[in-house]
Design a protein around this motif. Structure first.
Motif, short mmCIF file in Angstrom:
data_model
loop_
_atom_site.label_atom_id
_atom_site.label_comp_id
_atom_site.label_asym_id
_atom_site.label_seq_id
_atom_site.Cartn_x
_atom_site.Cartn_y
_atom_site.Cartn_z
N TYR A 159 56.98 55.67 71.87
CA TYR A 159 56.87 56.62 72.98
C TYR A 159 55.78 56.18 73.94
O TYR A 159 55.97 56.13 75.16
CB TYR A 159 56.57 58.00 72.40
CG TYR A 159 56.21 59.08 73.40
CD1 TYR A 159 57.16 59.57 74.27
CD2 TYR A 159 54.93 59.60 73.43
CE1 TYR A 159 56.83 60.58 75.17
CE2 TYR A 159 54.60 60.60 74.32
CZ TYR A 159 55.55 61.09 75.19
OH TYR A 159 55.22 62.06 76.06
N THR A 160 54.62 55.84 73.38
CA THR A 160 53.48 55.49 74.23
C THR A 160 53.76 54.26 75.09
O THR A 160 53.30 54.16 76.21
CB THR A 160 52.25 55.25 73.36
OG1 THR A 160 52.12 56.33 72.45
CG2 THR A 160 50.99 55.16 74.18
N PHE A 161 54.52 53.31 74.53
CA PHE A 161 54.77 52.08 75.28
C PHE A 161 56.14 52.09 75.96
O PHE A 161 56.63 51.05 76.35
CB PHE A 161 54.62 50.87 74.35
CG PHE A 161 53.21 50.66 73.93
CD1 PHE A 161 52.33 49.98 74.74
CD2 PHE A 161 52.75 51.17 72.73
CE1 PHE A 161 51.01 49.80 74.36
CE2 PHE A 161 51.43 51.00 72.34
CZ PHE A 161 50.56 50.31 73.16
N ALA B 145 52.35 56.62 82.81
CA ALA B 145 52.11 57.62 81.77
C ALA B 145 52.92 58.89 81.98
O ALA B 145 53.12 59.65 81.05
CB ALA B 145 50.62 57.96 81.72
N LEU C 171 56.84 58.59 80.24
CA LEU C 171 57.09 58.25 78.85
C LEU C 171 58.30 59.00 78.34
O LEU C 171 58.58 60.12 78.77
CB LEU C 171 55.87 58.62 78.00
CG LEU C 171 54.57 57.93 78.38
CD1 LEU C 171 53.48 58.34 77.42
CD2 LEU C 171 54.74 56.44 78.36
N PHE D 52 61.17 59.68 74.89
CA PHE D 52 61.59 59.50 73.50
C PHE D 52 63.02 58.97 73.42
O PHE D 52 63.52 58.71 72.34
CB PHE D 52 61.50 60.82 72.73
CG PHE D 52 60.12 61.16 72.26
CD1 PHE D 52 59.57 60.49 71.19
CD2 PHE D 52 59.39 62.15 72.86
CE1 PHE D 52 58.30 60.80 70.74
CE2 PHE D 52 58.13 62.47 72.42
CZ PHE D 52 57.58 61.79 71.35
N LYS E 36 48.86 58.93 72.64
CA LYS E 36 48.92 58.52 74.04
C LYS E 36 47.62 57.87 74.49
O LYS E 36 47.59 57.07 75.40
CB LYS E 36 49.18 59.75 74.93
CG LYS E 36 50.63 60.03 75.16
CD LYS E 36 50.78 61.31 75.94
CE LYS E 36 51.37 61.05 77.30
NZ LYS E 36 51.66 62.33 77.98
N PHE F 204 45.98 55.18 67.28
CA PHE F 204 47.08 55.12 66.32
C PHE F 204 46.60 55.18 64.87
O PHE F 204 47.25 55.78 64.02
CB PHE F 204 47.91 53.86 66.55
CG PHE F 204 48.72 53.94 67.80
CD1 PHE F 204 49.82 54.78 67.86
CD2 PHE F 204 48.39 53.21 68.91
CE1 PHE F 204 50.57 54.89 69.00
CE2 PHE F 204 49.13 53.31 70.06
CZ PHE F 204 50.23 54.16 70.11
#
Lengths: 496, 467
Positions: free
Chosen positions: A185-187, A192, A195, A197, B389, B393
């Motif tokens: 998700y973050t990448f 930002a 993002l 899913f 975010k 991690f």
């Protein structure tokens, strides 16, 4: 209403109806009716899907619908299926329906049993019909938790230990999985605010290789535990052998396929570069799974343990095929998922029925059952032959695809691994034939009084449905594999 | 200011009415107090102006009002759950009015606390919130455990207040102001100021019972009457977490490295130690006490990035936490009130005679553990997402492993209720209408909050990020 949402609505309505039923006849009738409807509906979806494809729809996913859920995180519940998920949905519907037929005479708390079973199935249906990681993860956990209650209350043997071990190992795996999903998700986008899913969005995201290397093992192991990846498979023999019949069927038949499907759809498809780099580690592990599971099955005396270890071996084959990353092997892996799902469900159903009559699962105490229960005996033989890969049944089609695909790799590492994995076929034949010989043939063991009587109508139906499906795939695999190969193309392109 | 004034009004009315009751009629105050509080809760939702008064000493915005309303609902549920207990043990109290008045007074303190705009109001709010709690913990004065817990609480609270005050004096000494807005401008990498930050953090951490400031928690929770334990572990903890977020975002944002290292370390410690101790507990109150310590550790995952969405995730998590923890405490309270049993072994076979209570307990525990489809799953997921975010991690991985550990002990209770059997399981308990209503509100909250994504989006639109 979106056609896929019915897959969730039908089980939920069934659960709702079950809450207001008040005797055993009503419970099982409404459960069977609901899941029968689900089965019919899943076949209807197959027709819809075929019609959609033949009318020229070449989208990767069809029946796509988006439901905005949490805007702030851009979480959108997205449904969509392709041939891979659709075939697994049909498999789930078949196994759930036969599972309910098999548990027709549940005596202890039948209402709670059927409700938990259907909630579990709902989790599985939801898992296969969504294409966003958030909902996928939600349904994954939804499917794991009822298992604890199902094994704990209705199980046998050391059920509490097995239930706790299974739940904690699978939830521990989901810990890794969650971190992996959050990483994806973050990448998923450099911006930002964008993002996502959604699997299709993440597939276009070009995640840096360093990042992929960090998250690929997490996602692969997270799903791999559910697919009984060595050495994290130990929940499976204990769990399967302690679970009540229908739960073993669902668990080995369907839940373990969620692991394979997740590895294919999330780990391989979304993190392809890391998959190519790190596949060798997992090829070694899955090769061990395949051979170790088969040897484990030889050493066991308990019918359920034998089948549980054979599941480890066969599910190892699924992951092994996924890691081979070419069209033939991937096609074989999906076929193997479906084929194993059907035949292991048949096996567990038969073991449950035999146990009900002999009150033992120890093969040393049984013999000559063919003489007193010929129907069950023949079914058991068919299941055994499917498992050892007899041509004409589904197991053969799947395994030949897997091994041919794996052997296509020209380098010696892949070929050696393939040769070792192929040896499992021989070992499988040994334990299947040994059990068939001891259990069904030979003199009737007079010392132990068996409850005589062959299969009842509900058991016959359950067996017939499963056997017909196994034979249908075995005789005419092309109608399935043609559709699968088309749906596998996007994944294969990423892995080339 | 309406929330605080309303609370004071409710408190005073209850107190006056209490004067007019005799020994025979004193239980009649229970329904009156509950209805009064319900009215107060409803009025809290009416639209209200936001802004500053007393030169910025007190300020409200949408998010503090939301938090006050959530706390009102929580206290309302606690009142519902304690009605039966108050009636049964009438002989233990001189008056029921005192019970309601003290809780309402403490709640008013918390409202002032989360609305504070300078350190003076912050300190007054803290004290007004804490001192009545000590009286409440010791309210069953006939029980020595209750009295002991009261003394333990007041001593540790006094120590933490002293530490906080010391921190505040350092702040005043180095910046020349006690107003949040001015302190934040003058705040920098001065070692005295960092020391002040650590002292204030420790003082608030004591209220939240963050490890290593948690040692008072288990004894006090076990000794106090259950309704007070739930008040301590839900309302008091939620308000302290909230003001901690405000302080970190509004005042101490200039030192992100130190702040984040402290948050990282205490978060890992709190989750892990809370969990490891919870595994071994037999008494349900102690069990829930340690589990709530562990829960507080997860909250820091939302704060650590200093982002707006992290703040929203924290408030959302607290909202869910109110319903889930009160659900679990409500069942424990009902069983303890009817049978006096508080051990996990006593719960064996609970499902047989009390299926509905077992189901509410199961929902609450699943929500605490973060299992879908109940709300706790969403609360935890968003905390983890907001930490991920920002790139934390490894911290997320530690947290999720802790979730798995916590699942183990939550499953132990579920195992006791549904799987284990005993010869004489707890008889069928007929709860009064208040308890039933309280449990129903909790169950509805747990089931509903996750499905309505708009709740989270609403919270997110009201929060702010680190400046």
């Amino acid at each position: 209403m979106n056609s896929l949402l019915w897959l969730l609505a039908i089980p939920l309505v069934t659960v709702f109806v079950l809450m207001f039923c008040n005797d055993r006849r009503q419970y099982r009738l409404s459960a069977a009716f609901g899941m029968g409807l689900q089965l019919i509906y899943s076949f209807y979806l197959v027709f819809r899907y075929t019609a959609e494809r033949s009318s020229g729809n070449t989208e990767q996913m069809v029946f796509m619908h988006e439901y905005r859920w949490f805007e702030s995180f851009n979480i959108i519940f997205t449904t969509g299926i392709d041939a891979i998920s659709l075939s697994l949905i049909v498999l789930t519907a078949i196994v759930t329906f036969t599972g309910i037929l098999v548990s027709w005479n549940t005596e202890k708390l039948p209402k709670e049993f059927f409700i938990s079973l259907i909630v579990l199935a709902t989790g599985v249906f939801g898992f296969f019909m969504t294409i966003d990681l958030f909902t996928m993860f939600l349904f994954y956990e939804l499917a794991v938790i009822p298992m604890y209650i199902l094994i704990g209350i209705w199980g046998s043997g050391k059920k509490e230990y097995a239930a706790m071990k299974l739940t904690l190992m699978l939830m521990g795996a989901s810990a890794l999985l969650l971190v992996g999903i959050l990483g994806l998700y973050t990448f998923s986008s450099p911006d930002a605010n964008l993002l996502s899913f959604n699997i299709l969005d993440i597939a276009n995201a070009n995640i840096p290789v360093d990042t992929q290397r960090f998250f690929f093992p997490m996602v692969f192991i997270g799903f791999g535990v559910l697919g009984a990846l060595f050495p994290l498979h130990t929940w499976s023999p204990d769990g399967h052998s302690s679970a009540p019949t229908a739960v073993s069927m669902l668990h080995a038949g369907v839940l373990m396929k969620m692991g394979g499907y997740g590895c294919l759809r999330v780990a391989m498809y979304l993190l392809p570069e890391a998959a190519k780099e790190l596949a060798w580690i997992f090829i070694i592990l899955t090769t061990i799974s395949i051979v170790y599971g088969a040897f484990g099955a030889i050493a066991q005396k308990d019918l359920k343990y034998i089948n549980a270890y054979s599941s480890v071996s066969h599910c190892g084959l699924v992951l092994f095929a996924i890691l081979m990353m070419n069209q033939t092997a991937l096609n074989g892996s999906v076929l193997q998922m479906i084929s194993h799902g059907l035949m292991t469900a048949l096996f567990f159903a038969l073991i449950g029925m035999i146990y009900e009559r002999t009150h033992t699962r120890d093969i040393r105490l049984m013999g000559g059952l063919m003489k007193i229960m010929p129907f069950l005996g023949v079914c058991y033989m068919i299941a055994g032959f499917a498992s050892l890969g007899l041509p004409g049944l589904s197991g053969f089609v799947a395994e030949i695809n897997v091994f041919v695909g794996a052997f296509m790799h020209p380098d010696s590492f892949h070929r050696v691994a393939t040769v070792i994995a192929v040896s499992s076929i021989v070992i499988t034949a040994v334990y299947i034939l040994r059990v068939v010989g001891k259990l069904l043939l030979g003199p009737l063991d007079e010392e132990h009084a068996y409850e005589t009587g062959d299969a009842r109508w509900n058991e016959r139906w359950a067996n017939v449905i499963l056997i017909v499906s196994i034979a249908a795939i075995g005789i005419a695999p092309f109608w399935l594999s043609d559709a699968l190969i088309k749906s596998l193309q996007p994944i294969i392109q990423k892995l080339q | 200011m309406r929330h605080e004034l309303m609370l004071v009004a409710v408190g005073v009315i209850v107190l006056i009415m209490d004067l007019m009751t005799s020994a025979e009629t004193k239980h009649r105050i229970i329904p009156v107090a509950i209805v009064l509080f319900l009215v107060n809760t409803i009025i809290g939702f009416l639209p209200i102006e936001t802004g500053k008064i007393f030169g910025g000493m007190y300020n409200t915005d949408d998010i503090t009002i939301l938090m006050k309303n959530a706390m009102n609902i929580g206290v309302f549920i606690i009142f519902l759950q304690s009605a039966e207990w108050l009636r049964r043990h009438e002989d233990r109290f001189n008056s029921h009015g005192a019970y309601f008045f003290i809780i309402v007074a403490s709640l008013a303190g918390m409202d002032y606390l989360i609305s504070s705009g300078d350190f003076l109001m912050f300190f007054i709010g803290t004290e007004l919130a804490t001192i009545p709690i000590a009286a409440l913990v010791a309210i069953e004065k006939a029980r020595s455990k209750s009295a002991e817990a009261g003394v333990k609480l007041i001593l540790s609270a006094a120590l933490s207040s002293g530490i906080t005050l010391f921190g505040i004096s350092l702040i005043y000494g180095t910046t020349g102001s006690i107003y949040f807005a001015e302190v934040s401008k003058a705040f920098g990498n001065n070692s005295l100021q960092i020391l002040a930050f650590i002292f204030i953090f420790a003082g608030v951490a004591f209220k939240i019972s963050i490890v290593p400031f948690h040692l008072w928690t288990a004894d006090v929770y076990e000794g106090a009457p259950i309704s007070i334990t739930s008040y301590l572990s839900v309302i008091s903890k939620a308000s302290a977490i909230f003001i901690l977020v405000i302080l970190l975002y509004k005042v101490f944002y200039a030192i992100p490295d130190i702040r984040n290292n402290i948050l990282y370390a205490t978060s890992v410690l709190t989750m892990t130690i809370g969990n490891l101790f919870a595994i071994r507990q037999q008494n349900m109150k102690r069990f829930l006490a340690f589990s709530s310590i562990a829960q507080a550790g997860f909250v820091f995952l939302g704060i650590i990035g200093g982002t707006q969405i992290g703040f929203a995730a924290v408030v959302y998590f607290l909202l869910i936490y109110v319903f889930s923890n009160l659900g679990a405490f409500g069942v424990v309270a009902a069983i303890s009130c009817a049978t006096g049993k508080e051990n996990m072994d006593d719960y064996n076979g609970l499902y047989k005679n009390n299926p509905k209570m077992s189901l509410v307990m199961m929902l609450s525990l699943f929500s605490l553990a973060g299992i879908p489809p109940v709300a706790g799953f969403f609360g935890k997921f968003f905390l983890f997402t907001s930490a991920a975010k920002e790139g934390y991690f490894i911290l997320v991985l530690i947290a999720v492993v802790n979730v798995t550990i916590s699942l183990y002990y939550y499953l132990l209770v579920i195992k006791a209720m549904f799987i284990n059997e005993q010869e004489n399981p707890i008889e069928r308990i007929d709860n009064d209408i208040y308890t039933k209503l309280g449990l129903a509100i909790c169950a509805a909250g747990i089931l509903a909050i996750g499905f309505f994504g708009s709740i989270f989006d609403f919270i997110n639109s009201k929060t702010f990020g680190a400046m």
